[in-house]
Design a protein around this motif. Structure first.
Motif, PDB file in Angstrom:
ATOM      1  N   ASN A 179      -5.026   1.489   1.391  1.00 46.02           N
ATOM      2  CA  ASN A 179      -4.873   2.943   1.282  1.00 46.02           C
ATOM      3  C   ASN A 179      -6.207   3.651   1.420  1.00 46.02           C
ATOM      4  O   ASN A 179      -6.310   4.676   2.097  1.00 46.02           O
ATOM      5  CB  ASN A 179      -4.242   3.321  -0.059  1.00 46.02           C
ATOM      6  CG  ASN A 179      -2.763   3.069  -0.081  1.00 46.02           C
ATOM      7  OD1 ASN A 179      -2.096   3.177   0.948  1.00 46.02           O
ATOM      8  ND2 ASN A 179      -2.242   2.725  -1.233  1.00 46.02           N
ATOM      9  N   GLN A 180      -7.232   3.119   0.776  1.00 50.41           N
ATOM     10  CA  GLN A 180      -8.544   3.752   0.839  1.00 50.41           C
ATOM     11  C   GLN A 180      -9.071   3.765   2.272  1.00 50.41           C
ATOM     12  O   GLN A 180      -9.613   4.765   2.736  1.00 50.41           O
ATOM     13  CB  GLN A 180      -9.530   3.024  -0.091  1.00 50.41           C
ATOM     14  CG  GLN A 180     -10.881   3.680  -0.180  1.00 50.41           C
ATOM     15  CD  GLN A 180     -10.812   5.095  -0.734  1.00 50.41           C
ATOM     16  OE1 GLN A 180      -9.966   5.411  -1.550  1.00 50.41           O
ATOM     17  NE2 GLN A 180     -11.690   5.944  -0.270  1.00 50.41           N
ATOM     18  N   GLN A 181      -8.895   2.657   2.982  1.00 58.89           N
ATOM     19  CA  GLN A 181      -9.360   2.577   4.363  1.00 58.89           C
ATOM     20  C   GLN A 181      -8.594   3.534   5.268  1.00 58.89           C
ATOM     21  O   GLN A 181      -9.153   4.150   6.155  1.00 58.89           O
ATOM     22  CB  GLN A 181      -9.227   1.151   4.890  1.00 58.89           C
ATOM     23  CG  GLN A 181     -10.179   0.186   4.241  1.00 58.89           C
ATOM     24  CD  GLN A 181      -9.818  -1.266   4.520  1.00 58.89           C
ATOM     25  OE1 GLN A 181      -8.809  -1.575   5.132  1.00 58.89           O
ATOM     26  NE2 GLN A 181     -10.661  -2.172   4.048  1.00 58.89           N
ATOM     27  N   CYS A 191      -4.635  -1.663  -2.580  1.00 53.68           N
ATOM     28  CA  CYS A 191      -5.292  -0.383  -2.868  1.00 53.68           C
ATOM     29  C   CYS A 191      -6.357  -0.076  -1.814  1.00 53.68           C
ATOM     30  O   CYS A 191      -6.515   1.069  -1.388  1.00 53.68           O
ATOM     31  CB  CYS A 191      -5.932  -0.395  -4.259  1.00 53.68           C
ATOM     32  SG  CYS A 191      -4.747  -0.406  -5.617  1.00 53.68           S
ATOM     33  N   GLU A 192      -7.079  -1.107  -1.385  1.00 56.30           N
ATOM     34  CA  GLU A 192      -8.110  -0.928  -0.359  1.00 56.30           C
ATOM     35  C   GLU A 192      -7.505  -0.490   0.972  1.00 56.30           C
ATOM     36  O   GLU A 192      -8.124   0.264   1.718  1.00 56.30           O
ATOM     37  CB  GLU A 192      -8.904  -2.219  -0.176  1.00 56.30           C
ATOM     38  CG  GLU A 192      -9.793  -2.546  -1.348  1.00 56.30           C
ATOM     39  CD  GLU A 192     -10.398  -3.940  -1.245  1.00 56.30           C
ATOM     40  OE1 GLU A 192     -10.329  -4.563  -0.163  1.00 56.30           O
ATOM     41  OE2 GLU A 192     -10.934  -4.409  -2.270  1.00 56.30           O
ATOM     42  N   GLY A 243      -8.611   7.355   2.843  1.00 52.85           N
ATOM     43  CA  GLY A 243      -9.642   7.700   1.884  1.00 52.85           C
ATOM     44  C   GLY A 243     -10.564   8.849   2.249  1.00 52.85           C
ATOM     45  O   GLY A 243     -10.987   9.594   1.377  1.00 52.85           O
ATOM     46  N   SER A 244     -10.916   9.025   3.499  1.00 49.13           N
ATOM     47  CA  SER A 244     -11.913  10.031   3.835  1.00 49.13           C
ATOM     48  C   SER A 244     -11.324  11.436   3.807  1.00 49.13           C
ATOM     49  O   SER A 244     -10.123  11.637   3.995  1.00 49.13           O
ATOM     50  CB  SER A 244     -12.498   9.748   5.223  1.00 49.13           C
ATOM     51  OG  SER A 244     -11.565  10.087   6.232  1.00 49.13           O
ATOM     52  N   PHE A 283       0.665   4.265  -2.593  1.00 49.62           N
ATOM     53  CA  PHE A 283       0.310   5.586  -2.083  1.00 49.62           C
ATOM     54  C   PHE A 283       1.406   6.621  -2.330  1.00 49.62           C
ATOM     55  O   PHE A 283       1.136   7.765  -2.644  1.00 49.62           O
ATOM     56  CB  PHE A 283      -0.004   5.500  -0.587  1.00 49.62           C
ATOM     57  CG  PHE A 283      -0.420   6.800   0.008  1.00 49.62           C
ATOM     58  CD1 PHE A 283      -1.696   7.300  -0.201  1.00 49.62           C
ATOM     59  CD2 PHE A 283       0.459   7.543   0.783  1.00 49.62           C
ATOM     60  CE1 PHE A 283      -2.088   8.505   0.345  1.00 49.62           C
ATOM     61  CE2 PHE A 283       0.078   8.754   1.331  1.00 49.62           C
ATOM     62  CZ  PHE A 283      -1.204   9.233   1.118  1.00 49.62           C
ATOM     63  N   SER A 293       0.831  -1.212   0.000  1.00 49.94           N
ATOM     64  CA  SER A 293       0.000   0.000   0.000  1.00 49.94           C
ATOM     65  C   SER A 293       0.863   1.257   0.000  1.00 49.94           C
ATOM     66  O   SER A 293       0.509   2.261  -0.626  1.00 49.94           O
ATOM     67  CB  SER A 293      -0.959   0.004   1.195  1.00 49.94           C
ATOM     68  OG  SER A 293      -0.292   0.325   2.401  1.00 49.94           O
ATOM     69  N   LYS A 318      -7.674  12.926   5.050  1.00 51.31           N
ATOM     70  CA  LYS A 318      -6.783  13.657   4.147  1.00 51.31           C
ATOM     71  C   LYS A 318      -6.366  14.984   4.768  1.00 51.31           C
ATOM     72  O   LYS A 318      -5.189  15.358   4.730  1.00 51.31           O
ATOM     73  CB  LYS A 318      -7.465  13.895   2.801  1.00 51.31           C
ATOM     74  CG  LYS A 318      -7.576  12.654   1.965  1.00 51.31           C
ATOM     75  CD  LYS A 318      -8.297  12.947   0.662  1.00 51.31           C
ATOM     76  CE  LYS A 318      -8.492  11.656  -0.123  1.00 51.31           C
ATOM     77  NZ  LYS A 318      -9.248  11.868  -1.356  1.00 51.31           N
TER      78      LYS A 318
END
Length: 166
Positions: free
Chosen positions: A143-145, A140-141, A148-149, A84, A80, A153
């Motif tokens: 990183n999103q977890q 990838c997930e 992601g929000s 990222f 990840s 960020k």
């Protein structure tokens, strides 16, 4: 990298007993060595190979599950970070997974263990199936977890700014 893990590897074989307490006495600092890309992080995997040898030497059967679970978590975490931090593209990340699958000493034992005990999650099942596309999507997930929000960020940018100012 992994100095505390290396210390534990050296000390634990000599302990007669251990006791776990509910009090938190050691906390990793958010934004530390694993926040961005750390090219030395894969050295932690070398400790996993050493841990496997110690488990074999001391015939400590209960240690295999936690070792393999931690390795899988670190494997996906590093992938990840490659994504990222724009260190590797999709093919580079898949190459990273393939290299670990083909060359890591611990990997045949991990695959055997989870074949016999069942994969605890789909990320581990991707390893059993040698499903590199699934591994990539799962990284990838991660990183999103984690990032992601919008709130995360903003928090991440504030932390980076504070680190640069200090």
């Amino acid at each position: 990298m992994g100095e505390d893990q290396y210390f534990n590897l050296k000390v634990f074989p000599y302990l007669r007993s251990m006791y776990r307490i509910d009090e938190t006495v050691y906390i990793y600092r958010f934004g530390g060595g694993t926040f961005g890309f750390n090219k030395y992080f894969p050295q932690v995997f070398n400790s996993s190979d050493k841990r496997l040898k110690l488990l074999d030497k001391f015939n400590y059967e209960q240690g295999y599950g936690p070792l393999f679970a931690e390795y899988v978590a670190c494997l996906y975490f590093h992938a990840s970070r490659l994504i990222f931090c724009n260190v590797a593209d999709k093919e580079g990340v898949i190459s990273y997974f393939r290299d670990e699958m083909e060359h890591r000493e611990l990997m045949p034992r991990l695959l055997q263990y989870y074949t016999e005990h069942g994969a605890p999650d789909r990320r581990t099942q991707y390893l059993l199936d040698h499903d590199y596309e699934g591994m990539y999507q799962s990284a990838c997930e991660v990183n999103q977890q984690r990032f992601g929000s919008l709130k995360r960020k903003i928090r991440r940018h504030i932390i980076r700014l504070m680190v640069r100012l200090s």
